[in-house]
Each structure stands twice: as structure tokens, then as C-alpha cells.
Scaffold this active site. Structure first.
Site, PDB file in Angstrom:
ATOM      1  N   THR A 141      26.096  67.059  33.858  1.00  5.83           N
ATOM      2  CA  THR A 141      26.698  67.641  33.595  1.00  5.83           C
ATOM      3  C   THR A 141      27.330  66.672  32.111  1.00  5.83           C
ATOM      4  OG1 THR A 141      28.775  69.169  33.218  1.00  5.83           O
ATOM      5  CG2 THR A 141      29.272  68.267  34.413  1.00  5.83           C
ATOM      6  N   GLU A 142      27.070  67.987  30.849  1.00  6.33           N
ATOM      7  CA  GLU A 142      27.212  66.449  29.286  1.00  6.33           C
ATOM      8  C   GLU A 142      28.577  65.501  29.807  1.00  6.33           C
ATOM      9  OE1 GLU A 142      26.462  69.138  26.953  1.00  6.33           O
ATOM     10  OE2 GLU A 142      28.729  69.719  26.585  1.00  6.33           O
ATOM     11  N   ASN A 143      30.329  66.335  30.155  1.00  7.25           N
ATOM     12  CA  ASN A 143      31.213  65.986  30.231  1.00  7.25           C
ATOM     13  C   ASN A 143      31.271  64.888  31.453  1.00  7.25           C
ATOM     14  OD1 ASN A 143      30.666  68.391  31.922  1.00  7.25           O
ATOM     15  ND2 ASN A 143      32.589  68.447  32.620  1.00  7.25           N
TER      16      ASN A 143
ATOM     17  N   SER B 276      27.917  59.004  29.163  1.00  7.33           N
ATOM     18  CA  SER B 276      27.506  60.372  28.812  1.00  7.33           C
ATOM     19  C   SER B 276      25.549  61.075  28.345  1.00  7.33           C
ATOM     20  CB  SER B 276      28.202  61.437  29.112  1.00  7.33           C
ATOM     21  OG  SER B 276      27.244  62.527  29.842  1.00  7.33           O
TER      22      SER B 276
END
Lengths: 215, 248, 215, 248
Positions: free
Chosen positions: A50-52, A92
Site C-alpha cells: 500500500t502506497e502509504n 514507498s
């Protein structure tokens, strides 16, 4: 014209999940693509990004264990699996931009036959634009899968000769999973990889107005 | 003795002036330094340029800063959310300026500022409206857009633990923009649940070294942690979780 | 000409140490500048950076506790203080290049009156070149102090009108600590900040052939 | 089940062919993956381009690889050391090519390769011989040189612990180039003292996530650690420390 076969959103998620091999690093974007996670085989290890800032994302937390510090890109509560890793935002997106993800699954307004993707803005006047990580995912993952209905609610095809909506990425989509069929993006344009139910290439060509390479 | 800890959030935000550029950590609510934002609201500083991934959620934190009319411009990747009504209204009324940046370019521009990189070529956004007017260069057969560093006068960051030298560790996905913003601002201010003794953070595990931090302030354990243990607390919308039932 | 006052390498290290304020983040390069660490006041906290990934570097380890994983830029064994932090090489040089270090202390072959530094190569034919982190330190720290003898063994001045050796960095040196005197680099060239013993500006001008701004 | 661990160092380096570009971690001896280098020597692969901070120390590790005549070119920042006699001889005899890169540009070029950055402007080296021929651009009144990513076919890295997903943690200043090299190579191979159970590395502390790692191999506790405790072991020159006296 007879009614064509359409599979449900859930069946489509399962269909996409079936194409993801064990060991793949996968980002499921936000919205409908996140359904794919529900259909990944439980006896295989597929690592969700997940990008976060998390690799090894797990499913929704149990009751009473919602943790506001642990969310996905859609800001929904998630969990972390054994083997997970946290990292900051530059790391990320370096991971995404650097081509390390095997697969990402994104929604779309339109996909063009050269692989152009439009999924972040309808360009409507007055709309508030928001792009998030869509452009990074579109150009970063080794395979960019689009999950979408083939037609809009108004019946217009979402796979097109050229996008009319603002682009998210150029020539980036590798495959389009729709409720009617699965299409590969090839140097010769879209090709039907799998038509659902009794759908034929000719019927799909009729719906989309595109040449889909039927023999 | 070096002691970067300050007694209160108002001490922590002292000096932020009208017209400052302020980076604010967080992705949605996770890692959003709500107590520091509240202190910033209390200063009344206005004409601020805010750098954040989003443009506020609900009516608290960054949304409250916007509602207070203190923000002239926001640089972010994803302003439009289900609960971004404060920003939405101000934007539609032309009361706040928006610079929309793809999230990875936002992160990399912030990183470049801290890392002394003059500019960099990114593939993200090439061929889209968000690269309009940018210099494009083909390198090894691929097109890249030139992007410049994004600096700030202040960074407001939410960590988990810090020591008096300013070393910081974060918690889960609340880490997000904190480390790169701390490095990109002239003055970096970090709120943490607790300031701990020097030496109690393992040097192998420090995420933001103290060199990037000017002030740290303890704001008390986050609501869903008691004595360092997770106890549930609030849901993702910020509603308190008193019982298991609330967590549905 | 009478013999001029020259202070020892150790006294020079102590002189530099006296100019470093508590709370400063400092890189002492390799070689002679590392002596400065021995003269930092024990009751003040000054945080040493080593380019190979450590802030909060301490002194040499005790007997029997040499740890080959814990070394400084000169590859000598060191220790880590309470409050230390490890990081990888890209992060370490981001810290240097990004202007976060308050002071670095470097050796020099030559320093020019505009602040140009030459300290990595004599340009001698056949010599094997090696630069390490010198160029990053030269352009990265807020204050770049040079620690050097004023004259080479052959008696040639090391502060010069223009460097003849290959440059390490352009206009980067802020102060030069020598065995004869301390010089600031100003927009008007070198200025004597402190002359040791009975040395006079005129004598130093005689040694260096430079105008040092004596009244 | 994902299992990136392999049984031996020879399995770990399988496939490295003549002409490959191989990044090798380490700063001097700290973090140098000696067992993997020995395995690479045993393959006999030649015409290699090696990326490392140095050019070998003493007669072991990278120096032994050079001595074996397997290296065509080395990209590094600091070849000349008191104990770099193997490289020195080969270089003087014209038997190895050298690309000298300032250390921070070396690190940032490696990082750029892993991060998908097409090129970047750095202030380091501007106005020196090492920026000769490079594009120079003035940005905000400062001159920068354009530098390109440095990629590799393989990376050989030394970590401390890894799990079967390829997550790695390092030890002290032996971390150095490992994390960025793992991200910059097509195939990244990590030796660690021990491969541990999945879940025993804290997700907050993982330095290299498994996405960057293809193979991990356990080589046994480093000589100066027994049962995870420091016991002395070897000095900085690589001589064994049997007694406290040896440590002088």
C-alpha cells in the site's frame, strides 16, 4: 441483439486474483480493485503493497482492533502480516516508480488501445482534481491491470481508440479485466484474452467499435 | 546538554509567521499532527502555504486550519475525499489555491529538498496535464519530466517516541511523510506521544535522526494506546471506541 | 627573519574544538582532523557524523571490544553514543549534501582566497586517484574548516591566490586553521582571525605572499 | 510459500555470467559480503564490472576477486588505501579500468537506479575534474552537475538477519551500501548470519523489504558474535582476537 454475458464485480475480482502468481508483489489501488484481495488463495503467499508505506498488508482488522495508524491507500483500516515492513513515503514511491511491483490493479474511466490510461479526472469543469498515487502506479508496476465495466452507465465503451479524458499514464496498461471479457493490450491494439460466457469477439467488437483481432 | 523538547505545543509552533510554508505530515488522519495543527490555529498565522498529501478530513486538524481561513495555498496530491467538505467549499469559492502534484513526485520533491538535489527527472506524470509546461527529456528511450525540490519554513510531524536529541520513531503507516518533511524544512517540529530517555531508542531503529529535528513535544498517548498497549480507541472516522461494539 | 610561532597538531586540534558550539553536528573527515574529537569538551554534547552511516559517533572502543562492524570514515574502530542513529549510505550523503551538518573539518593541499579547496589529488602522473566523501563534505557543510600546516614541507604556502592542484570544491572553505594562524575566508580574500604567539599579519603576508588585510 | 533462502553461497551466486555488472556492499571490511565474494571467485566469472565504495583491502574478499583476474572495471570512490596493494598493482599495470565517483554521487546514482529516477542534478563535484564533460545547470543560483543512475545485474550484500521473504536488517555501520544496492540490481543476493522465522523481524525495523531481495543465504554468526552476544573476535585488519591482549 441478445443480452451479453456480464460477470459480477466479485467474480471479476476472483478472475483477476486467479492471474496473480504466488510470490508476486501487488498493489490494489483504491476502490473496486481492493476486492481482489478477498479472492487471493489463502494457501499462497502474495505480498500486498500500500502506497502509504507498508508491504505485507493484511485484511481488515477484527472487531475492537481498528487501529487508526494502520490504514490502506483508501484510508480504510487494515492489518499487517508476519513478514511485513513499514517505510516512509519517498521509499514507498521509489519502490513503485522503480519498477519493483509485479502487478497493480487500477480502475479506469478509459483505456486506449495503445495502453493509455485515464482514471483520475473526467476533466469536467468545476470538478476538484485529485490524483493521489495513480500516476506513479500507472508507470511503475511491471503489469498494470485495469478492472472496470466494459461500458459506462450510459453504454459508452471504456476501451477506446484514444482516450478523451485526461491521461493518467501513457502506454502503461497491459491488460483490461471487464465484466464482459478480458483484453490484452498488444502492439496491434486490444486482443480478447478471454470472453465470458457466450460472448463472442464479434459481439465485443460491436459493443466497442474496435477491431479486436477476431479470426 | 542538548534538549530539543519543549513544554507545550504552543512553544513548539512559536515563530510561525504569516506567509510561511508549512509541511504537515500525515496521510488522511494517520500521522496527522493534530495537536500541533491546533496550536498553529491558535497562533492565527495566515496566508500559509500548506504541503500535505491531502486537504483535510472532517472538521478537525488540517480541515480546521483551512476553516479558520489561515491557508492561502495548498500543495497536495489528493484533496478530494468523502470528508473533505471544508476544502471543497473554500476551493469552489476561490478562497484557496491548489497545486496538485502526483503523490510520488510530491514525496520525491520533498526528499530532494532535504537531500540537496537540485532537480530530478521523473517518469511520473509524463504525457499528462500534470506535466504541462515541464521540461521533458528522453533518457535511455524513456521520457522523463524535470521536477524541482519542495522546501518549507516549518514541518509539523507526528511521531511515536522521541528523545531529547530529536531522534524519532514512528508507528505503522503513520510514518508516511514525517521523515522526509522533517528533513526538508528549516525548522522541524515533531509531536510524539512520549519523549523518552536518551539511549532508550535503539540506534538501529531510529527513523528520523535528531539532525533533522529542532523541537519535540510530548502530547500524551494516542487515544487507542494505554501504557503502550493497544486498547482500541477511535475508529477511522475519529469516533471514540468505548466498547467492542463501537468498533463495528 | 625570526622563527615564527608554530603550534602543535594537538594544540591546533584543541583550537578548532574550542570553536565548535554545543549541539553542533560535526564531521571530522579522516586523518588529522579526527584529532579534534579528543579536545571537544566532555561536559558538552556535540554530535559527530561519520559518512559511513552513523550520527552520535563515540571514541575508540575499549580493549577487547573492537567491533569490525562499527568503524569511522577512516575505517578505524569507534563506538556509538546513547542517542546515536545508523542509516544507509544514500541517507548519509543526503544529510551531507542537504546542508544539515554545521561543521566539517578537512585537511588540504591548498586553499584559495576565494574558498576553493584542493585536498584529494596532487595531480601527479601515475598516482592512483581517490576522492571518497571529500567533495560531498566540501560542498555540504554549513561551515567548512580546513586544518593544515600553513606551509608544505618544502616551505610553500598552502593558502594561495588560486589552487594549482585539482579542486575538491569551489568557494566552499569558510575558515583555515593552521599552525601559524587562523584565517577567515572573506569576500575580500583571507583575513587573519587569530595569529598565534607573536606572529604578525605582516609576517604571515611575508610567508604567504598574500594580502591579509592587516591595518 | 515464498522461500528466498538458498542452501549455499554457491547456489546464491548461481547465474552470474562473464561481463556482468555486480554491486558489492561494504565500506572497507564492514558489510563486505566475503563469503559471497568467495563464491563468486569460485564461479570463475570474468570481465566483471564491480561497483563498490573501495577497491579491496588486504588479500581477501574483493581484493581476492581482483587478484583472480575476474574484474575488468571497478566503479568506486576510494580505491587507494594503505592495504589496497592488489588493486594498486593491477591498476598500474593497466589490467583494471577505474571509474572514480565522489562517494555521495555514487550512493545517489545507485539510489536513483532503484527509485526509477532518470537523472538528477547534484552539487557535488561541480567545478572539479570529476564533473568534466558533465552537463552543468544553474538552479536557484547554484551550479549542479547532471548524474545518471547506476544499475547492476547483481548485488551482493551482507546483512545481519533475514527472513524467507527476503526482509533484511543490518548491523551498525555495516549497513552502508547494502540497502541501496539491493534495490538497484536485477538480482539481489544477501548473505546474513542467520535466516530467522518469518515474523521475528519487527516490521518497524526492517531496513530492506523483501521486494528488493531475490536470494538469502545464512553464512553463520560473524566471528565476533557468539549466540548473539559480542565476544570480540577479529580486529579491524581481520586478525583474530583470541584474548583481550590481541585487541590492543
Amino acid at each position: 441483439m441478445t443480452e451479453l454475458t456480464r460477470i459480477t464485480r466479485q467474480d471479476l475480482a476472483a478472475r483477476i486474483a486467479a492471474d496473480i502468481p504466488e510470490g508476486a508483489f501487488v498493489n490494489l489501488g483504491i476502490g473496486a480493485p481492493t476486492l481482489v484481495a478477498n479472492y487471493l488463495p489463502e494457501d499462497e503467499e502474495i505480498i500486498l503493497h500500500t502506497e502509504n508505506g507498508l508491504l505485507g498488508m493484511g485484511g481488515a482488522p477484527e472487531e475492537g482492533l481498528v487501529d487508526p495508524d494502520l490504514i490502506n491507500a483508501g484510508k480504510q483500516p487494515v492489518t499487517a502480516l508476519k513478514g511485513a515492513a513499514y517505510f516512509h513515503h519517498a521509499d514507498s514511491f521509489a519502490m513503485m516508480r522503480g519498477g519493483h511491483l509485479d502487478v497493480c490493479v487500477l480502475g479506469a474511466f478509459q483505456v486506449a488501445q495503445n495502453g493509455d490510461l485515464a482514471n483520475w479526472s473526467t476533466g469536467a469543469p468545476g470538478a476538484i482534481p485529485a490524483v493521489g498515487g495513480a500516476m506513479d502506479l500507472a508507470i511503475g508496476a511491471k503489469d498494470v491491470y485495469v478492472m472496470t465495466d466494459l461500458l459506462t452507465k450510459k453504454g459508452e465503451p471504456k476501451i477506446v481508440e484514444a482516450c478523451t479524458y485526461p491521461l493518467t499514464g501513457v502506454g502503461c496498461v497491459t491488460r483490461v479485466y471487464t465484466d464482459h471479457a478480458v483484453f490484452d493490450v498488444t502492439p496491434d491494439g486490444f486482443r480478447v484474452r478471454e470472453a465470458f460466457g457466450s460472448n463472442t469477439v464479434a459481439e465485443l467488437e460491436g459493443l466497442t467499435g474496435l477491431s479486436l483481432g477476431g479470426e | 546538554m542538548i534538549d530539543k523538547s519543549v513544554a507545550s505545543v504552543s512553544d513548539a509552533v512559536a515563530g510561525i509567521e504569516d506567509g510561511s510554508t508549512v509541511m504537515i505530515g500525515g496521510f488522511g488522519r494517520a500521522g496527522q499532527p493534530v495537536e500541533l495543527i491546533d496550536a498553529l490555529i491558535a497562533t492565527g498565522a495566515k496566508d500559509l502555504t500548506i504541503v500535505n498529501n491531502n486537504a483535510g478530513n472532517g472538521d478537525t486538524g488540517l480541515a480546521a486550519l483551512l476553516a479558520a481561513g489561515q491557508v492561502r495555498k495548498i500543495v497536495c496530491s489528493f484533496p478530494r475525499q468523502s470528508d473533505s467538505w471544508v476544502f471543497d467549499g473554500l476551493y469552489r469559492d476561490g478562497k484557496v489555491e491548489l497545486e496538485l502534484v502526483p503523490q510520488g513526485n510530491l514525496a520525491e520533491r520533498i526528499r530532494a529538498a532535504g537531500a540537496g538535489i537540485g532537480a530530478f527527472y521523473t517518469p511520473t506524470g509524463v504525457g499528462t496535464q500534470l506535466a504541462d509546461g515541464k521540461e521533458i527529456r528522453e533518457i535511455d528511450g524513456r521520457a522523463y519530466a524535470l521536477e524541482y525540490p519542495l522546501r518549507a519554513d516549518y514541518a509539523l510531524v507526528s511521531g511515536y517516541r522521541a528523545d531529547r536529541w530529536g531522534n524519532v520513531v514512528y508507528r505503522e503507516t503513520a510514518r508516511n511523510f514525517g521523515p522526509i518533511m522533517a528533513a526538508a524544512a528549516t525548522t522541524s517540529i515533531v509531536q510524539v506521544d512520549r519523549v523518552v530517555e536518551l539511549g532508550s531508542l535503539d540506534p538501529e531503529h531510529v527513523v528520523t535522526p535528531g539532525i533533522y529535528v529542532d523541537r519535540v513535544v510530548a502530547v500524551g498517548d494516542r487515544a487507542w494506546i494505554a501504557d503502550g498497549e493497544f486498547v482500541g480507541g477511535v475508529d477511522i472516522e475519529g469516533r471514540p471506541l468505548q466498547t467492542e461494539e463501537d468498533a463495528r
